[in-house]
Design a protein around this motif. Structure first.
Motif: not given
Length: 239
Positions: A1-5, A78-85
């Protein structure tokens, strides 16, 4: 999972709002929108023992904080933002009774919080005016022939709170010469040259900048009070 904002606490639970609905790896139910990652596989909220929680969307900071305080079990959604990865917070899951208690607390001191927000807004507005004045004064110091109204316009544009522009960077807040000069160059590029028309006609950004570099340098020499044959230094590449 990518890092959370904005990552939750290390002991907090995370639920993913899937971009595409998936089935639960345990009960095979679904497809479902909210999934709890567990041992590398998605679980529905019921299988993750979170099915009794209710979703509170982001937006009301006080209500969210108090609902999590009141709830013995909660999870960040959370939800993944593709534009901001990256993953970004969408809200929280909390116990329904906890949410009701939090709403009561917020209603009880709503007027006091409204007055505090108003005071904070006035304070920030006054701070912004002082900073814009200081930024404009620094522009006039570095570029004494720049018209005062233009300096004010550049400063106001560069220093908008939350804009991410150069005036709000650490260097901009410190009124560094490079940051102030970058703001001036950006203004000259967009206002005093055909740069924007080049971009709109399909000219690549770097080529468009090459074409207008001479005009930008001429205007900087003019505002600095230099002679036409005296170089004003390299043009800082700001976006």
């Amino acid at each position: 999972m990518a890092a959370l904002a904005t990552p939750p606490s290390r002991t907090g639970l995370v639920v993913v709002q899937a971009l595409r609905k998936k089935r639960c790896a345990e009960c095979r139910g679904g497809p479902v929108a909210l999934l709890a990652p567990e041992d590398g596989a998605p679980r529905c909220l019921d299988c993750a023992d979170l099915g009794h929680l209710v979703f509170l969307p982001r937006g009301d900071t006080a209500l969210t904080r108090r609902a999590r305080e009141e709830s013995s079990l909660s999870a960040v959604v959370v939800r993944f933002n593709r534009r901001r990865s990256r993953y970004e917070r969408q809200g929280v899951l909390v116990e329904e009774a906890a949410l009701a208690r939090a709403e009561e607390r917020c209603l009880a001191d709503a007027e006091a919080r409204r007055r505090r927000r108003a005071r904070d807004a006035r304070r920030r507005a006054a701070e912004d005016v002082r900073f814009t004045d200081a930024f404009a004064a620094e522009i006039r110091r570095l570029f004494p022939a720049c018209p005062a109204e233009r300096a004010r316009e550049i400063a106001a544009h560069a220093s908008v709170r939350g804009s991410g522009r150069v005036g709000r960077s650490a260097a901009g807040r410190a009124l560094s010469e490079m940051a102030v000069t970058s703001a001036v160059i950006a203004s000259v590029r967009h206002v005093d040259t055909p740069y924007d028309r080049f971009l709109m006609s399909g000219v690549a950004r770097h080529e468009a900048r090459r074409r207008i570099a001479g005009a930008v340098e001429t205007r900087l020499r003019e505002w600095r009070g230099y002679g036409v044959n005296v170089p004003c230094g390299p043009i800082v590449d700001v976006r």
